[in-house]
Structure formats: C-alpha cells, structure tokens
Design an enzyme around this catalytic site. Structure first.
Site, PDB file in Angstrom:
ATOM      1  N   GLU A  43       0.868  -1.257  -0.482  1.00  0.00           N
ATOM      2  CA  GLU A  43      -0.327   0.165  -0.013  1.00  0.00           C
ATOM      3  C   GLU A  43       0.715   1.278  -0.251  1.00  0.00           C
ATOM      4  O   GLU A  43       2.176   0.940   0.268  1.00  0.00           O
ATOM      5  CB  GLU A  43      -0.834   0.236   1.313  1.00  0.00           C
ATOM      6  CG  GLU A  43      -1.567   1.382   1.622  1.00  0.00           C
ATOM      7  CD  GLU A  43      -2.714   1.516   2.775  1.00  0.00           C
ATOM      8  OE1 GLU A  43      -3.056   0.659   3.008  1.00  0.00           O
ATOM      9  OE2 GLU A  43      -3.907   1.694   2.550  1.00  0.00           O
ATOM     10  N   CYS A 249      -6.623   1.194   2.743  1.00  0.00           N
ATOM     11  CA  CYS A 249      -7.734   2.402   2.716  1.00  0.00           C
ATOM     12  C   CYS A 249      -7.467   3.263   1.643  1.00  0.00           C
ATOM     13  O   CYS A 249      -8.769   3.789   0.765  1.00  0.00           O
ATOM     14  CB  CYS A 249      -7.427   3.335   3.811  1.00  0.00           C
ATOM     15  SG  CYS A 249      -8.133   1.390   5.204  1.00  0.00           S
ATOM     16  N   ASN A 379     -12.739  -2.761   0.499  1.00  0.00           N
ATOM     17  CA  ASN A 379     -11.641  -2.906   1.889  1.00  0.00           C
ATOM     18  C   ASN A 379     -11.952  -2.574   2.931  1.00  0.00           C
ATOM     19  O   ASN A 379     -12.047  -1.603   3.006  1.00  0.00           O
ATOM     20  CB  ASN A 379     -10.268  -2.464   1.173  1.00  0.00           C
ATOM     21  CG  ASN A 379      -8.982  -2.422   2.491  1.00  0.00           C
ATOM     22  OD1 ASN A 379      -7.927  -3.159   2.364  1.00  0.00           O
ATOM     23  ND2 ASN A 379      -8.880  -1.573   2.809  1.00  0.00           N
ATOM     24  N   GLU A 380     -11.971  -3.219   3.760  1.00  0.00           N
ATOM     25  CA  GLU A 380     -12.373  -3.403   4.811  1.00  0.00           C
ATOM     26  C   GLU A 380     -14.003  -2.272   4.260  1.00  0.00           C
ATOM     27  O   GLU A 380     -14.209  -1.592   6.344  1.00  0.00           O
ATOM     28  CB  GLU A 380     -11.434  -2.695   5.295  1.00  0.00           C
ATOM     29  CG  GLU A 380     -10.176  -3.310   6.438  1.00  0.00           C
ATOM     30  CD  GLU A 380      -9.195  -2.134   6.769  1.00  0.00           C
ATOM     31  OE1 GLU A 380      -9.940  -1.333   7.349  1.00  0.00           O
ATOM     32  OE2 GLU A 380      -8.204  -3.265   7.251  1.00  0.00           O
TER      33      GLU A 380
HETATM   34  O1  AHR Z   1      -2.542  -1.891   6.371  1.00  0.00           O
HETATM   35  C1  AHR Z   1      -2.484  -0.181   6.819  1.00  0.00           C
HETATM   36  C2  AHR Z   1      -4.536  -0.113   6.931  1.00  0.00           C
HETATM   37  O2  AHR Z   1      -4.571  -1.075   8.115  1.00  0.00           O
HETATM   38  C3  AHR Z   1      -4.628  -0.393   5.658  1.00  0.00           C
HETATM   39  O3  AHR Z   1      -5.100   0.791   4.176  1.00  0.00           O
HETATM   40  C4  AHR Z   1      -6.103  -0.903   5.946  1.00  0.00           C
HETATM   41  O4  AHR Z   1      -6.840  -1.466   4.987  1.00  0.00           O
HETATM   42  C5  AHR Z   1      -6.005  -1.585   7.904  1.00  0.00           C
HETATM   43  O5  AHR Z   1      -6.914  -0.390   8.132  1.00  0.00           O
END
Ligand code: AHR
Length: 656
Positions: A43, A249, A379-380
């Site tokens: 990321e 995120c 994602n989440e």
């Molecule tokens: O890995 C860091 C963050 O943790 C990521 O962006 C998110 O998906 C999670 O909350």
C-alpha cells in the site's frame, strides 16, 4: 462418430482416474494446500510508493501538491521547490493553470527572467529528504518546457551538494512555444546522500516548466519509470507468490472523489491524475497499474489488485479529517460506467492486443497478457446496504463476463464483530470464492488463536488473510506471527492467501507502525518479522501433513510451540517449520514415516535471539537466520531452542 465418442469417454475416464489416483496417492494424514499461500501486501502508506519504491527522485515533480494533501504543513505547488536567483539575477515566478501540458496535470511554473545574473534564475528541488546520487551512476533527467519569449532560452540543470559542489550537469536550449519534453543523461561525479537538482534559465526570457523528473538508470531490472532497485530487491527476496496492491484504505479513499481509479494511473506520466493520499500526503500515480503488473511479473508473483466496491472509506473525513462524510456509495447512475471500468481492468491485464484495453497495455510495452487470476473488490468496507447493493452488482457483472477470475470479497477490519459477521454471511450467500480478513492484534492473541481456522467450514468461501501483524517489530512479535503462519499452513486448504501488512515504511514519514521493511534514502532495513515472512514464503509447499511433529511442552506453555510439515511436490522437498515462542527449549519429535525415502543430508535454518530485541537500521543484524547442514532420518528428535523458528528442509529420494 460413435468411435470418436467412445474414445472421448475413455479419455475422460482416464483423466478422472488419474486425478482421483493423484488425490488418493496422498497418505491419510495429508491434504493439498494453496500453492499461493504466502504473498505480500503493498500500500502507498508511509511513503511506500512516492519517496519509496517508485524510483522518481524529484518530489512534487508536477507542482501538483495542494494544501489538501497535507494541511498541517500547508503543502502547495512549490513544496520541496525553492526559487533561486543567485548572483544578482532577478525575475518572477508564478504557478499557473491556463495552458497545461495535459488537462490531468493542471499546474505548472512560469519563470520570467528579467536579469539572469551570474548563475541563472530558476528552481531547485530537494527530493525526498535530499536526492541520493552515486559516483559514476547515470541519471535520466527530463522536463517539459514551453517557451513564451520569441528567443530560445538556454537552460542549465545541475546536481549540487549542500556545500554547492556541482556533481553533475546538463544543458539544453528551448526550441518551441509548444510544450516539449527535453531529456538529458547526467553522470554523477560524486557519491552524496543529499544533493539537490536545480534547473535555471541562463538568459532573459519567459518560459513554463512542468514534470521535472530524475531517475537513476539503475532501476530494478533497468525499467524506465522504474522502481528503486534496492527496495524492489528486498521485496523480490521474499519470493512472494502474489502482490496485493494498491492498498489498503488507499483503495476506497477519503471520500468518493478520492477512490483509487486505475485508469488514472496508466499512460504517460504527465497524463496521470495525481491526488491526495488518504495517509496525508500525495500520490503522483507514477507507480501505477502498469508498473504494478510489471513488478509482479518481474518477481514471479501473481497480481492481486483490489478495486473499490463503489463506496468510499467509512472513515472518510472522520478519523482523518474534520467534517467527515463517512461511507458513501457511487450514485446509481454512475454504477454501470464504474462496473465497465472494472471489466476494462481485466481486459487491460489479460485481453488480446486487438481489444481496446489490451491495445493500451501493448502500447505501454507489454503485448503479452499479465495473467490476472485474482481480483479483490472492496477493502474493510462497512457492510451496509449501500455497500452490499454495489458489491453484488460488481460481483455479478464480473462473474458473468469473467468466470475465470477468482473474486475476493471483504469482511471488515477486525477478526470478529458486526462487519465480520455480516460480511461472512453476505459472502456465503453470494458464494464469493475468497474473502479478505484483516486483523492487527497483540502477539498473545496470535498464540491464543492458533486453532482459528481449524473449524472453518471447508465448503464455504475460502480466506485471504490480507492484512495481519502483531503490533510490534520485536523478535517475540515475529515469533507469534511465525507460530500463526504454521496454523495458516495447517489450514492451507481453507486459507488460500495471506499477507503481512503494511510492507514498507520510510523512516521519518510513517503513518503506521509496525511495518515489515523500514528504509531511508540510502538504507533498506528488514525487520525480524521480514525474516519470518521470508522463511515461510521461500519454504512453501502444496501438500500438508499432520501428526508429523509433536512436542513435550507442558500445558501452561502449550501455545508457545507450533509446527507444520509441508511438501513441495515440484522439488520433492519436505519442509518442517518449528516455532518455540517459549523461554525454555523443547524437544520435538519428528516422524516422517510414509513420506517417501529421506535423504539424510538436509539443512536447518534457525532464527533465534532475545525476544525483546529488534532489527533496526542501526543494528540490522540483531536476529537473522543462520543455515547449516542437518542430519535427517525417518524419525528423529530436534531440540527447538527457546525463542526460535527452525526450518528443516529435507530432500526425498522417492521424488515428487
Ligand atoms: O495496513 C494499514 C491499514 O490498515 C490499511 O490501509 C487498512 O486496510 C487497514 O486498516
């Protein structure tokens, strides 16, 4: 016709027989597990991309930084730039937007040199904590210039140390009143960890500048617009089976307008759409989808892109900023177009060069497909009706057009709780192939949950443990993760993929700790957690055996010992992993009966040390793996040292 048909039936029966014979060839204590189990999560957080893996040495090369990127530091178009008028030169500088290089790249600098002085008038860029150069290394410089004056304007480009020593230079003269890209190769005469790059006009005149770029020619695999070689190599050394990108995120973004849209990240760099990074900095999109796919191919990892599920992050504007919007769904009248964008991504990766998006991949220099197999959606995300409606529309459309793609759904940010429950229920209703679980917990949690996946329903969706870490870089954290990874292997029939997160953190620029690899402009510093990941990913198998390893650790320390046994059927190697997270050594008994003829000459690799220690950039070798030869036999005992991970790799002579 009848003859052909009966031949077909015979062939089918033979294939079915071979397949079932292969299954039944496994001993009763064996099962097939995912061959893709251990990969990585990338990321753009902690300067992982810009200022990190992406090889660009100029910060804010396109003058696109805005206060919105980083409000507390009031970032703007001239962040990391300085106007220079040395030696009695003078003029004016302004940031303008009327006639940009490309509509996606609106800001540029206009220089009006009224008196050039002795050293010219222009700009200097300090890179990311200074620009690192090495003596004898060649650097590719480029800039877009638009000449406003009638006369051509001579320009000078210099790499300068802090004390003013010039260690590399180039010159060119503007040629046209249209935007034109000028390029030069600069060879550095010195090694210096913190030079700046200046670009000045050495005569009177007015001109515009944009997309000022500098790359070492020694990028990873010498790619243009490439990756920083040492960092890329440290990732390649993990030998990950897959790379998940671009987040995290970052994918669903801080508000709908900030979602990561893959089409904004391909094509010539001056045409890419830059934007705020949810982690409070800026994304140049220079490391975009083409570069991600290429990196995957370069290191033999399968790509696992994750696209937004047409909703923004539920924390949008909340956790990160005041006046939050929370989760928002793309308006329904934009959904079909958005779904097409996802279908186009699959075409970009896999389509023939005669297809619209396959042709764009070919134009970027890659006519062959990138062999996309996995695609994450969401994602989440908070599992709300807004999310579910949009996810289902995307899911149905991708399944209908591309049944060959394995779709990965999402079940919230925690190992339990409402989103987890709702997410799983929803995924099972849709029969989503794989779901993405995330959790960051204490090391003790990992040791207490070694049986988590033992009871997962083998007929339901499989698991991608897309983000996990034990909240620390001490050796004990790494051991807890190692113990947990043996449980992922033991359950590799239901856990298909797993990746530690986050991967990279630039020292001085982290928004999240711990990370797997820390780095500066000159150093790459693998944590001890990195070595655990590496030992597991370079020792993966595709068949797992139970009841091979046992230990005599007493009940009060029972979670301190964990082990797994796998076979790599390509090499025929049996691989044992033994983790002792306890303070006393333990004797493990290993029984390899039924696993073929054992070659006595084996290797053992041991990672052991003080559980409270960690590897840092100053002390990178505190805990590192050590390999030696090992005498194996059908049945043996092994003293697993206190606080240790041991990998024993044994060749079988009975083949694969
Ligand atoms: O890995 C860091 C963050 O943790 C990521 O962006 C998110 O998906 C999670 O909350």
């Amino acid at each position: 016709m009848v003859r052909k048909l009966s031949l077909l039936v015979v062939a089918f029966v033979c294939i079915a027989f071979i397949v079932s014979a292969q299954q039944s060839a496994l001993p009763a204590n064996a099962k097939r597990i995912s061959p893709d189990l251990f990969g990585i999560f990338f990321e753009d957080i902690n300067y992982a991309a810009d200022g990190g893996l992406y090889g660009e040495l100029i910060q804010n090369r396109s003058f696109e930084y805005t206060p919105n990127d980083n409000q507390s530091n009031n970032w703007n178009s001239l962040t990391s730039w300085r106007y220079i008028t040395k030696g009695y030169g003078y003029g004016t500088i302004s940031v303008e937007t009327t006639l940009p290089v490309h509509a996606n790249n609106p800001h540029y600098v206009v220089l009006n040199v009224e008196e050039e002085g002795q050293e010219g008038v222009g700009l200097t860029n300090s890179g990311f904590d200074g620009i690192v150069v090495r003596a004898g290394e060649k650097y590719d410089f480029s800039v877009f210039v638009r000449q406003f004056s009638d006369k051509p304007i001579p320009m000078q480009v210099k790499l300068k140390s802090k004390n003013g020593t010039v260690c590399g230079e180039a010159a060119f003269t503007t040629e046209t009143k249209d935007w034109k890209k000028y390029t030069a190769t600069i060879t550095s005469t010195l090694s210096d960890d913190s030079v700046s790059l200046s670009i000045v006009a050495t005569d009177k005149g007015k001109l515009a500048l944009d997309v000022v770029s500098l790359f070492s020619q020694q990028t990873f695999k010498n790619r243009t617009n490439g990756l920083r070689a040492d960092l890329a190599q440290s990732i390649a050394d993990l030998k990950p089976k897959f790379i998940r990108f671009p987040g995290g995120c970052l994918v669903h973004g801080d508000g709908l307008g900030n979602m990561y849209r893959w089409k904004n990240t391909i094509g010539p760099i001056e045409q890419r759409v830059e934007q705020r990074n949810i982690w409070n900095y800026h994304q140049s999109a220079g490391l975009g989808y083409f570069e991600y796919f290429q990196f995957c191919e370069d290191i033999g990892a399968k790509p696992l892109p994750v696209v937004p599920a047409a909703v923004s992050c539920q924390n949008s504007g909340g956790t990160w900023r005041i006046g939050g919007t929370g989760q928002r769904g793309l308006p329904m009248n934009e959904i079909q177009e958005y779904i097409q964008e996802i279908l186009d991504l699959i075409e970009y990766a896999n389509g023939p060069i005669t297809s619209t998006w396959g042709a764009k991949r070919a134009a970027a220099g890659h006519p062959k497909p990138f062999n996309l197999e996995y695609l994450g959606v969401g994602n989440e995300d908070k599992i709300t009706p807004v999310f579910m409606e949009r996810f289902k529309m995307i899911y149905d459309a991708v399944r209908a057009k591309h049944p060959e793609i394995t779709l990965v759904g999402t079940v919230g940010p925690a190992p339990q709780g409402e989103d987890f429950e709702q997410g799983w229920k929803f995924a099972n209703q849709l029969a989503v192939a794989v779901v993405d679980e995330h959790y960051y917990e204490k090391p003790e949690w990992f040791l207490d949950n070694l049986k988590r996946y033992d009871t997962y329903d083998r007929k339901a969706s499989q698991v991608y443990l897309g983000e996990y870490a034990s909240r620390g870089n001490k050796f004990f954290n790494a051991l807890a993760e190692a113990a947990y990874m043996t449980s992922l292997e033991r359950n590799g029939d239901v856990v298909k993929l797993a990746s530690y997160a986050p991967l990279l953190g630039r020292k001085g620029h982290t928004q999240w700790n711990p990370n797997l690899i820390y780095f500066t402009g000159t150093q790459v510093c693998p944590t001890v957690n990195y070595y655990v990941q590496q030992l597991f990913s370079t020792n993966q198998g595709d068949v797992q055996f139970s009841n091979v390893i046992s230990s005599s650790l007493s009940d009060d320390t029972k979670n301190a010992f964990a082990a797994s046994c796998v076979k790599n059927t390509k090499t025929g190697d049996i691989i044992l992993k033994l983790v002792n997270a306890g303070s006393t050594s333990t004797q493990a008994r290993v029984n390899l009966s039924g696993l073929g003829s054992i070659n006595r000459v084996a290797t053992s690799t041991v990672l052991t040390g003080d559980p409270t220690t960690e590897n840092t950039c100053d002390n990178p070798q505190n805990v590192v793996p050590k390999t030696s030869s090992f005498n194996a036999s059908k049945s043996f005992t092994y003293d697993a040292p206190a606080y240790s991970l041991t990998i024993i790799r044994i060749k079988t002579t009975s083949g694969k």
